[in-house]
Write a protein that holds these residues in place. Structure first.
Motif, PDB file in Angstrom:
ATOM      1  N   SER A 468     -23.336 -39.856 -55.849  1.00 31.50           N
ATOM      2  CA  SER A 468     -22.373 -39.872 -54.757  1.00 31.50           C
ATOM      3  C   SER A 468     -21.100 -39.152 -55.180  1.00 31.50           C
ATOM      4  O   SER A 468     -21.057 -38.473 -56.197  1.00 31.50           O
ATOM      5  N   LEU A 469     -20.037 -39.356 -54.399  1.00 33.12           N
ATOM      6  CA  LEU A 469     -18.767 -38.683 -54.630  1.00 33.12           C
ATOM      7  C   LEU A 469     -17.926 -39.429 -55.659  1.00 33.12           C
ATOM      8  O   LEU A 469     -18.058 -40.638 -55.841  1.00 33.12           O
ATOM      9  N   VAL A 470     -17.014 -38.705 -56.292  1.00 28.47           N
ATOM     10  CA  VAL A 470     -16.078 -39.312 -57.235  1.00 28.47           C
ATOM     11  C   VAL A 470     -15.283 -40.418 -56.553  1.00 28.47           C
ATOM     12  O   VAL A 470     -15.031 -41.485 -57.136  1.00 28.47           O
ATOM     13  N   VAL A 471     -14.898 -40.195 -55.301  1.00 27.28           N
ATOM     14  CA  VAL A 471     -14.086 -41.182 -54.597  1.00 27.28           C
ATOM     15  C   VAL A 471     -14.856 -42.481 -54.377  1.00 27.28           C
ATOM     16  O   VAL A 471     -14.286 -43.585 -54.441  1.00 27.28           O
ATOM     17  N   TRP A 472     -16.171 -42.394 -54.166  1.00 22.71           N
ATOM     18  CA  TRP A 472     -16.984 -43.596 -54.046  1.00 22.71           C
ATOM     19  C   TRP A 472     -17.095 -44.301 -55.397  1.00 22.71           C
ATOM     20  O   TRP A 472     -17.115 -45.531 -55.487  1.00 22.71           O
ATOM     21  N   ALA A 473     -17.203 -43.514 -56.469  1.00 24.93           N
ATOM     22  CA  ALA A 473     -17.281 -44.105 -57.802  1.00 24.93           C
ATOM     23  C   ALA A 473     -16.014 -44.885 -58.127  1.00 24.93           C
ATOM     24  O   ALA A 473     -16.069 -45.979 -58.697  1.00 24.93           O
ATOM     25  N   ILE A 474     -14.863 -44.336 -57.757  1.00 25.84           N
ATOM     26  CA  ILE A 474     -13.602 -45.035 -57.992  1.00 25.84           C
ATOM     27  C   ILE A 474     -13.564 -46.334 -57.201  1.00 25.84           C
ATOM     28  O   ILE A 474     -13.148 -47.381 -57.713  1.00 25.84           O
ATOM     29  N   ARG A 475     -14.006 -46.271 -55.951  1.00 24.74           N
ATOM     30  CA  ARG A 475     -14.027 -47.497 -55.141  1.00 24.74           C
ATOM     31  C   ARG A 475     -14.925 -48.552 -55.779  1.00 24.74           C
ATOM     32  O   ARG A 475     -14.558 -49.732 -55.869  1.00 24.74           O
ATOM     33  N   GLU A 476     -16.114 -48.137 -56.216  1.00 28.19           N
ATOM     34  CA  GLU A 476     -17.023 -49.087 -56.858  1.00 28.19           C
ATOM     35  C   GLU A 476     -16.392 -49.679 -58.122  1.00 28.19           C
ATOM     36  O   GLU A 476     -16.527 -50.877 -58.399  1.00 28.19           O
ATOM     37  N   GLY A 477     -15.701 -48.837 -58.898  1.00 28.21           N
ATOM     38  CA  GLY A 477     -15.054 -49.321 -60.107  1.00 28.21           C
ATOM     39  C   GLY A 477     -13.992 -50.363 -59.815  1.00 28.21           C
ATOM     40  O   GLY A 477     -13.857 -51.368 -60.523  1.00 28.21           O
ATOM     41  N   ARG A 478     -13.235 -50.138 -58.766  1.00 22.37           N
ATOM     42  CA  ARG A 478     -12.192 -51.094 -58.381  1.00 22.37           C
ATOM     43  C   ARG A 478     -12.813 -52.397 -57.868  1.00 22.37           C
ATOM     44  O   ARG A 478     -12.313 -53.492 -58.147  1.00 22.37           O
ATOM     45  N   GLU A 479     -13.915 -52.283 -57.138  1.00 21.37           N
ATOM     46  CA  GLU A 479     -14.544 -53.480 -56.587  1.00 21.37           C
ATOM     47  C   GLU A 479     -15.254 -54.298 -57.674  1.00 21.37           C
ATOM     48  O   GLU A 479     -15.205 -55.534 -57.658  1.00 21.37           O
TER      49      GLU A 479
END
Length: 495
Positions: A468-479
């Motif tokens: 997926s996108l980097v932005v989705w990876a960041i969201r997953e990391g935060r969650e």
């Protein structure tokens, strides 16, 4: 908002881009920012719409519309217009751990969903974001802020890509002691070695890592957990473990002649170039060179485009890029309305450079490889291509791209780069931790959750949701950080 009529008063304006024939001489970033005075006017174009889809991050027809991080975009657009850069940074950093990365590599689903985009040009959200974060660094707003109190809890994160770093950032701020394990020689994962330097200068990564180290995050490189580091040791020594190893299995092209020398996965090609660039400015020769080669890239996504741009910088003799699907339309079709992601023709920087150097678009649509042909020494010399057409599968009812009989064509090629996507997590890691995987080999969890079947072992990022996108990876990391925090403390107190 500061300028109610801004979207009527000012046209969209973006920073200049270094011309293709000039920028291919090096691996430097080539987007130049607007002066801050002009950038402020771009902030004024945010129209205070009633429903800001730009920050929604919802799925329409299977594709995201708006920012998956739910960035407070209208708020910091207004702060940009007002010149309140410090407060703009505070609002941006509230939802985004790494705006210095996303402003460079994100495809900007926020701009696609901008209401101005319905009947005109969208607000330049991505460049506003870059102006905020770069001003923040320049003015000293970005500085180490280590937690005042430590909880005594220890968290290990396996993988230092965007999801792992995002989780490390939040958990460390919460007061947990975080150690990030990276199997390569440098921290950054996909950001470091999967994205070429001209899209994301690695000094930008190092700048942020210096902040995180000063805040107390520990990084361990050359730590291949599951091989030279035991998974059991991590589970015994740490209170929680997060697996954020990415989707690391490249999809192969299994056709006759695949064993010929000169066929590589795109990730290996890009990684070798970036490592050599960082180690020696390409002087050590320890990379897969495209210089003087007839290059064929298989795959039309971002990675394929990066292979095109990198090959041209190497000095390839020619280049062709295969895409299985038909050529997209230039404008939206009626069945693809705003605010859906536009399924239209996009000519990215690599294709622009190929057009400038070779005089034509490198992409060939509805085409794939049928066979590779090697010479007497096993070196790749030709590829047999075949045209494809869309037909309905009688068993499943799905539309499939199938070969057209008699459409075969031979071309000369001596370097092939396979950029056909990734298939999921790597088995030696999942087996080492004993975590279950789903049918796509992503680590399995309950829907919307991050806890694996193994106690105190969590997962996030591409390893969890797939490529997926980097932005989705960041969201997953935060969650996942919030999920781990709650498991350790009984509640979550997001920073």
């Amino acid at each position: 908002m500061g300028k109610p009529t801004g979207f009527l008063d000012y046209e969209r304006e973006t920073g200049k881009v270094i011309p293709p024939l000039e920028r291919i001489k090096n691996f430097n970033e080539f987007h130049l920012p607007l002066p801050l005075k002009k950038q402020k006017l771009q902030g004024a174009r945010c129209m205070d719409c009633g429903t800001p889809f730009c920050q929604s991050g919802v799925l329409f027809n299977g594709m995201v519309s708006g920012c998956p991080l739910n960035n407070l975009i209208p708020e910091w657009n207004d702060l940009v217009y007002c010149g309140n850069w410090k407060q703009a940074y505070n609002r941006l950093h509230k939802t985004n751990s790494f705006p210095e990365f996303t402003c460079r590599v994100c495809p900007a689903p926020c701009e696609v969903a901008c209401t101005c985009n319905l009947n005109g040009q969208p607000t330049s959200i991505k460049e506003n974001e870059m102006s905020i974060i770069e001003t923040a660094y320049r003015e000293g707003y970005v500085k180490p802020m280590p937690p005042k109190v430590r909880t005594g809890k220890r968290v290990a994160i396996v993988g230092s890509g965007p999801s792992g770093l995002a989780a490390a950032d939040l958990l460390n701020k919460r007061g947990h002691q975080v150690t990030v394990f990276e199997r390569r020689d440098r921290i950054g994962g996909l950001l470091r070695y999967g994205i070429p330097n001209m899209k994301l200068d690695k000094k930008i990564i190092d700048r942020k890592l210096d902040i995180m180290r000063a805040e107390g995050v520990e990084f361990v490189t050359n730590a291949n957990v599951g091989e030279n580091y035991k998974a059991a040791d991590l589970m015994n020594q740490f209170d929680s473990v997060i697996l954020a190893c990415g989707a690391s299995n490249p999809r192969d092209i299994k056709v006759p002649g695949r064993e010929a020398k000169g066929i590589y996965f795109a990730v290996d090609f890009l990684t070798a170039t970036t490592k050599s660039l960082l180690d020696s400015n390409l002087k050590d020769g320890k990379f897969i060179s495209a210089k003087g080669k007839k290059v064929m890239v298989i795959g039309g996504g971002d990675t394929g485009n990066d292979c095109v741009g990198t090959s041209i910088r190497h000095g390839c003799e020619s280049i062709i890029q295969l895409e299985m699907m038909p050529k997209p339309p230039v404008t939206r079709l009626p069945n693809n309305p705003w605010p859906q992601w536009p399924r239209i023709l996009k000519t990215d920087y690599g294709q622009e450079e190929a057009i400038a150097v070779f005089g034509k678009d490198p992409r060939v649509y509805q085409t794939t490889v049928k066979e590779f042909i090697a010479d007497g020494k096993g070196n790749l010399k030709k590829a047999v291509l075949v045209k494809l057409e869309s037909k309905k599968d009688e068993k499943t009812g799905r539309m499939m791209m199938v070969p057209i009989e008699g459409s075969e064509q031979e071309i000369e090629v001596d370097l092939v780069l396979i950029a056909a996507g990734f298939l999921g997590s790597q088995e030696y890691v999942t087996k080492a931790f004993g975590v279950e995987v789903n049918e796509r080999t992503n680590v399995k969890t309950e829907p919307g959750k991050f806890q694996t079947n193994v106690k105190n072992v969590f997962t996030a990022g591409d390893m969890h949701r797939g490529q997926s996108l980097v932005v989705w990876a960041i969201r997953e990391g935060r969650e996942v950080a919030r999920a781990v925090d709650e498991s350790l403390m009984g509640y979550s107190n997001p920073v």
